[in-house]
Design an enzyme around this catalytic site. Sequence first.
Site, short mmCIF file in Angstrom:
data_model
loop_
_atom_site.label_atom_id
_atom_site.label_comp_id
_atom_site.label_asym_id
_atom_site.label_seq_id
_atom_site.Cartn_x
_atom_site.Cartn_y
_atom_site.Cartn_z
N ASP A 20 0.84 -1.19 0.00
CA ASP A 20 0.00 0.00 0.00
C ASP A 20 0.88 1.24 0.00
O ASP A 20 1.84 1.34 0.78
CB ASP A 20 -0.89 -0.03 1.25
CG ASP A 20 -1.97 1.03 1.22
OD1 ASP A 20 -2.71 1.10 0.23
OD2 ASP A 20 -2.07 1.79 2.20
N GLU A 47 1.59 0.25 -4.98
CA GLU A 47 1.16 1.56 -5.47
C GLU A 47 2.38 2.49 -5.53
O GLU A 47 2.93 2.84 -4.48
CB GLU A 47 0.10 2.16 -4.54
CG GLU A 47 -1.20 1.39 -4.51
CD GLU A 47 -2.19 2.01 -3.54
OE1 GLU A 47 -3.31 2.33 -3.95
OE2 GLU A 47 -1.84 2.18 -2.35
#
Length: 825
Positions: free
Chosen positions: A525, A554
């Site tokens: 994340d 990400e």
Amino acid sequence: MIVRAYIDDFNEIVVVLSQMVHSLKKEDFRVFLNEEEIDIERIDKIIPHSDNPSEAEMRGYEICEQKGKIRFVLKEGHFDYHRKPLRRPVFVIGEMNGWQISPEWEMTYSKLRGRYELIKDLKEIKIGQKFKFAEGASQKLWYPPGFGNDIVITEYFDRETAFTNMIRIITSKRLLPNLKYKIVYKTEHIWARPREILTRPEFFYPGELGIKYELYGTYFRLWAPTAYKVKVKIFDESENFRFEKEMARSENGTWNIHLTGDLKNHYYLYEVWHYNYDEDEGFIVYEVPDPYSKASSSNSQKSFIFDPADTLIEGWQKDEFVKTVEKQQDAIIYEMHVRDFTINKNSGIDEKFRGKFLGLCQQSFYKEKFSTGLLHLKELGITHIHLLPISDFGSVDDKNPDKKYNWGYDPVLYQCPEYWYSTKSGGIEALKELRTMVKTLHQNGIGIVMDVVFNHTYHTKGGKFSIFDKIVPGYFYRIDDYGDYSNATGCGNEIATEKPMVRKFILDTIIYWTEEFHIDGFRFDLMGLIDAFTIRMIAREVRKRNPHALIYGEGWVMGDSTCLLEEMATIESTAHQGYSIGLFNDRIRDSIRGDLDGFKTGYMHGNLSDVERLKQGIKAAIDDFAKEPDECVNYVSCHDNLTLFDKAQKTMVGEDIFWIDRACRLANAIILTSQGIAFLHGGVEFNRSKGGYPNTYNAGDNINKIDWSLKEKFYDTFKFYCDLIKLRKEHLAFRMRSSGEIRKYLKFLPAPDGIVAFLISYPYDVWKKIIVAYNPFKEKKVIALPVGAWKIKANDGIIFSEENEQEAIESFEIAPVSLFIAYQK
């Protein structure tokens, strides 16, 4: 007037004043330990660097003072440089490296800033040294005119005339982080907090932390170098307090103790005492679980002592990582939330297992005809499931699982499974059930990717679920000079992954899940906030244990960070390149669907404004942010934002459901026929909806649950996905092994306006040539075919079986809003 004071080294204190000052005297400052004054050798101004990037570009370098780094900068047009970027390598040579051209001094071209850059440790550089830029490895140099062939490293400002609000105090006596020092400036005083001193090698502990259980005793070890004292508190099997013992200060900032007797199934907490740096006297005392907890009581309250042998399940020793992928781009990833997938009554899963790890082990049906659960995943044909966080998080109630809902991006105990997904709250049952889920999925050829959140924690400081700050205040986070937490996550804090003991914790955690639970990969994340060195170490350590592991995340951040831009693994950097670390390709996502939650349209709607970005994505972004295809994760929807179907409904108001369905099929048909890693949002295969809600992280089951009746309603769509996934897995041409192969064997074809078509001539595929084309329009389009007879494999929203394939010569009609595939053997 004093804002903060920090101990940054064994003889160094940095003081931050509320106002800028010009002149300073050594006698203005005094340092005390208890009542004993410590001699000051000297004071230095810390000169802030300019925030104007053009100054660095004109000067050729800039000092990143608080990070202890120097950034060399070369921009096209400066120093008489007018060559195109990336044509030849550029190096920094000079007195600091003996005027040698070496790989350690090669500059990197930053697409984000449009210049060459190189970060080095400032300790390697001395003021007054000379350097110059060198092009290529042939010793052919070019020099900045007007500098006598050399650039001299000087201060940004003259220290004598500069204004500053930061002062460095150098003491004659060695400072320690577990003592309380008073800093006096004129008539005011403040207490110095340990900061960068904790990053020194003397406080790096390389060994095991946490507990080691044995029948005749348990070992405890905690890293808390700034603590005044630490106790371990023991609770019985019912969580009633039994006794406490003071721990001994040990090597490298750790505390340890060995408690005799069998403590199995007992609970424990650490009681950590800290100096109160806001007051002249007193302590702040916290009771806190062990950050290395492998199991806990309900809702992360206490750490649990257990025998690891008790958590093993039958056949676990024979369980292996999945080997369905040779390279990362072979993966077809299906993202899901454990609870969403089986919580609905129409899932057919046993009621006691709905929303649980064990629910994913069941093969069931909707209306005794349409597969659900594990059987559905097998039928779909994906290679891996990506599970939203399954390690402990703080926003749900383990004891009352229907009371609160959350996706789980609020981590608490990183090495402990989330009991919300277990049939029993607390203890070791969750570990056994998680292993059962992993083993069952592996037996069915499906790998597990674990979503991990190392960019922020749920709470900080004295918050209920604050673990790190209660043990080593401030260390685990990025904090500015004024004591404010950096917040590029949008969650109020930012984990300092670059600090040695933070990096160790992250690596220990990832290795634990890999070794002990056979997790097949990790999705990070906000991976852009993890420093490049750490993410590379993660990839290396995981693949030592599992060469087929998936690593992706990400590649962006949500705001400004105190971490140097060059140190972050963002999509604009090159930090991930060459390490098989995948980044989500938001460029192909936006080119296909438009924006995330608004009314902007994309290629799936017939909007041709971003076709070039689409083409880049089809080639796995190898001409964009990726060096190799395994660095690009192509997707069009995920748990965040509107589902693909909800986005299509919002932007295709008044359209018949037929066209909305066809647009959604086309969107993921592009993903599944593009190079790189294919990623699907769970439920997209039968047009999952969340009622038009874009951010459903805590919206509850009614909105988030998978509605299995949609599989019956959109069964043809489901079959389209199954057939296309099968086709991708059968043909290596859709997942070529390198960027060189993609450039050589994939060529875009001339086609009618708006049609994107390309030819793959991959010699290692059973099909000699493949044509892929996309028609986003509601009318048929004719595409010219290269010489020869072609078999039509896909058209009109269908993947044809071999016996139903048509043959075409010279041209063919592509159905409206459709994927077209033709091939020659």
